[in-house]
Design a protein around this motif. Sequence first.
Motif, mmCIF file in Angstrom:
data_model
loop_
_atom_site.group_PDB
_atom_site.id
_atom_site.type_symbol
_atom_site.label_atom_id
_atom_site.label_comp_id
_atom_site.label_asym_id
_atom_site.label_seq_id
_atom_site.Cartn_x
_atom_site.Cartn_y
_atom_site.Cartn_z
ATOM 1 N N TYR A 135 6.572 7.124 -1.289
ATOM 2 C CA TYR A 135 5.225 7.092 -0.711
ATOM 3 C C TYR A 135 4.339 6.113 -1.500
ATOM 4 C CZ TYR A 135 1.268 8.844 1.917
ATOM 5 O OH TYR A 135 0.191 8.927 2.766
ATOM 6 N N TYR A 136 4.444 6.181 -2.828
ATOM 7 C CA TYR A 136 3.661 5.250 -3.659
ATOM 8 C C TYR A 136 4.040 3.804 -3.339
ATOM 9 C CZ TYR A 136 1.987 9.093 -6.667
ATOM 10 O OH TYR A 136 1.377 10.233 -7.146
ATOM 11 N N ARG A 137 5.342 3.591 -3.093
ATOM 12 C CA ARG A 137 5.782 2.225 -2.778
ATOM 13 C C ARG A 137 5.092 1.729 -1.503
ATOM 14 N NH1 ARG A 137 9.662 -0.635 -4.595
ATOM 15 N NH2 ARG A 137 10.789 1.108 -5.527
ATOM 16 N N ALA A 138 5.021 2.601 -0.504
ATOM 17 C CA ALA A 138 4.375 2.213 0.761
ATOM 18 C C ALA A 138 2.891 1.909 0.531
ATOM 19 C CB ALA A 138 4.559 3.323 1.794
ATOM 20 N N MET A 139 2.234 2.729 -0.291
ATOM 21 C CA MET A 139 0.810 2.485 -0.573
ATOM 22 C C MET A 139 0.639 1.211 -1.406
ATOM 23 S SD MET A 139 -0.703 4.837 1.092
ATOM 24 C CE MET A 139 0.689 4.880 2.217
ATOM 25 N N ASP A 140 1.600 0.970 -2.298
ATOM 26 C CA ASP A 140 1.555 -0.234 -3.127
ATOM 27 C C ASP A 140 1.643 -1.483 -2.237
ATOM 28 O OD1 ASP A 140 1.539 -0.837 -6.079
ATOM 29 O OD2 ASP A 140 3.212 -2.100 -5.450
ATOM 30 N N ASP A 141 2.505 -1.409 -1.226
ATOM 31 C CA ASP A 141 2.634 -2.538 -0.302
ATOM 32 C C ASP A 141 1.307 -2.788 0.416
ATOM 33 O OD1 ASP A 141 5.236 -2.841 -1.037
ATOM 34 O OD2 ASP A 141 6.092 -1.843 0.725
ATOM 35 N N ARG A 146 -5.035 -5.553 -0.189
ATOM 36 C CA ARG A 146 -6.289 -4.869 0.138
ATOM 37 C C ARG A 146 -6.896 -4.253 -1.116
ATOM 38 N NH1 ARG A 146 -4.527 -1.080 5.265
ATOM 39 N NH2 ARG A 146 -3.853 -2.796 6.600
ATOM 40 N N GLU A 147 -8.222 -4.188 -1.112
ATOM 41 C CA GLU A 147 -8.882 -3.505 -2.222
ATOM 42 C C GLU A 147 -8.792 -1.979 -2.028
ATOM 43 O OE1 GLU A 147 -13.020 -4.481 -2.558
ATOM 44 O OE2 GLU A 147 -13.111 -3.757 -4.637
ATOM 45 N N TRP A 148 -8.932 -1.552 -0.763
ATOM 46 C CA TRP A 148 -8.906 -0.119 -0.440
ATOM 47 C C TRP A 148 -7.835 0.121 0.609
ATOM 48 C CZ3 TRP A 148 -11.454 1.726 -4.295
ATOM 49 C CH2 TRP A 148 -12.582 1.089 -4.782
ATOM 50 N N LEU A 149 -7.394 1.371 0.759
ATOM 51 C CA LEU A 149 -6.210 1.643 1.589
ATOM 52 C C LEU A 149 -6.340 1.187 3.041
ATOM 53 C CD1 LEU A 149 -5.149 5.178 0.275
ATOM 54 C CD2 LEU A 149 -3.865 3.042 0.042
ATOM 55 N N ALA A 150 -7.516 1.394 3.615
ATOM 56 C CA ALA A 150 -7.646 1.044 5.045
ATOM 57 C C ALA A 150 -8.657 -0.078 5.253
ATOM 58 C CB ALA A 150 -8.043 2.281 5.847
ATOM 59 N N ASP A 157 -8.975 6.798 0.915
ATOM 60 C CA ASP A 157 -8.874 6.554 -0.531
ATOM 61 C C ASP A 157 -9.173 7.837 -1.308
ATOM 62 O OD1 ASP A 157 -8.600 3.498 -0.707
ATOM 63 O OD2 ASP A 157 -10.319 3.724 0.630
ATOM 64 N N ILE A 158 -10.211 8.543 -0.862
ATOM 65 C CA ILE A 158 -10.603 9.769 -1.574
ATOM 66 C C ILE A 158 -9.452 10.787 -1.531
ATOM 67 C CG2 ILE A 158 -12.209 11.734 -1.550
ATOM 68 C CD1 ILE A 158 -14.348 9.772 -0.427
ATOM 69 N N ALA A 159 -8.874 10.959 -0.341
ATOM 70 C CA ALA A 159 -7.801 11.955 -0.193
ATOM 71 C C ALA A 159 -6.606 11.598 -1.075
ATOM 72 C CB ALA A 159 -7.372 12.043 1.273
ATOM 73 N N VAL A 181 -1.065 0.148 -6.905
ATOM 74 C CA VAL A 181 -1.543 1.535 -6.893
ATOM 75 C C VAL A 181 -2.273 1.825 -8.209
ATOM 76 C CG1 VAL A 181 -0.810 3.969 -6.948
ATOM 77 C CG2 VAL A 181 0.150 2.415 -5.241
ATOM 78 N N GLY A 182 -1.692 1.362 -9.320
ATOM 79 C CA GLY A 182 -2.322 1.578 -10.638
ATOM 80 C C GLY A 182 -3.708 0.939 -10.697
ATOM 81 N N ASP A 183 -3.821 -0.293 -10.201
ATOM 82 C CA ASP A 183 -5.127 -0.976 -10.219
ATOM 83 C C ASP A 183 -6.117 -0.263 -9.296
ATOM 84 O OD1 ASP A 183 -4.024 -2.787 -11.928
ATOM 85 O OD2 ASP A 183 -3.774 -4.392 -10.436
ATOM 86 N N TRP A 184 -5.612 0.181 -8.142
ATOM 87 C CA TRP A 184 -6.474 0.906 -7.180
ATOM 88 C C TRP A 184 -6.974 2.209 -7.814
ATOM 89 C CZ3 TRP A 184 -4.904 5.712 -5.143
ATOM 90 C CH2 TRP A 184 -5.704 6.225 -4.115
ATOM 91 N N ARG A 185 -6.084 2.913 -8.525
ATOM 92 C CA ARG A 185 -6.515 4.157 -9.175
ATOM 93 C C ARG A 185 -7.594 3.873 -10.214
ATOM 94 N NH1 ARG A 185 -2.743 8.974 -9.784
ATOM 95 N NH2 ARG A 185 -2.431 8.416 -11.941
ATOM 96 N N LYS A 186 -7.490 2.740 -10.890
ATOM 97 C CA LYS A 186 -8.536 2.377 -11.872
ATOM 98 C C LYS A 186 -9.851 2.081 -11.145
ATOM 99 C CE LYS A 186 -5.977 0.692 -15.865
ATOM 100 N NZ LYS A 186 -4.619 1.085 -15.490
#
Length: 215
Positions: A135-141, A146-150, A157-159, A181-186
């Motif tokens: 799942y993380y791999r898919a979000m990483d892609d 993108r800066e945010w998921l959608a 992003d919050i969820a 994903v790591g950068d997005w979490r930061k």
Amino acid sequence: MKLVTGPLSMFGAKTQIAIAEKGIDCEIEMVPFSIQHRYSPLHPEVERLNPKRQVPLLFDGAVQIFDSTQIFEYIEHKFPSPALWPAGTAERAEARLLELKSDEVFFQDFKTLMSAAGNTQTPEARVAIENMQGYYRAMDDLLASREWLAGSYSYADIAFLCASWFASILGGAPGVEFRHVGDWRKRMIARPAVNQTMKEISAFLSRNGIPAPVI
Ligand SMILES: N[C@@H](CCC(=O)N[C@@H](CS)C(=O)NCC(=O)O)C(=O)O
């Protein structure tokens, strides 16, 4: 407005963050919760209002609702600014789907880790962790471009920040190879609304001798 939630509630954290992002004046009431006894004794309002016997609940005059996604919808309608669903139809549909997948797909594996109670080596837990990494791999892609998921910052992003943060407590943190994903979490944790909520949950964890995830 009053939010009824728990000090270690992932779904409650979603709503706390959204309420803070929108700057809504809202009382937050914590139900009784302990690591040992969980949600027992059950808060009377939870018992009365939610047949699923879960937090969070939201009260606003005659409005009495439960479920974090329902609460998102309510506050978005009542407090449209800042918008937390993207404006475009396609982007909004994607954000809604990502929010649902976080709560209902990623969360299935999360539940397996909760049942494993810290033992990440059981066959079930290993499969759950592997699924989560997929799942993380898919979000990483997605986050590679993108800066945010959608697209724009959203409930999706919050969820997922909440889901991945709580998963990290149970051995389901994203692998370091997922650097987007790591950068997005930061970026997420740098937002005051997210930071404040996670700080409060971290304090609860630390009072109970559980190390909080470090992002
Ligand atoms: N789909 C619900 C899930 C709520 C939920 O699972 N809440 C948990 C806390 S994070 C709870 O109250 N669990 C108590 C229980 O199930 O006994 C939502 O989005 O609000």
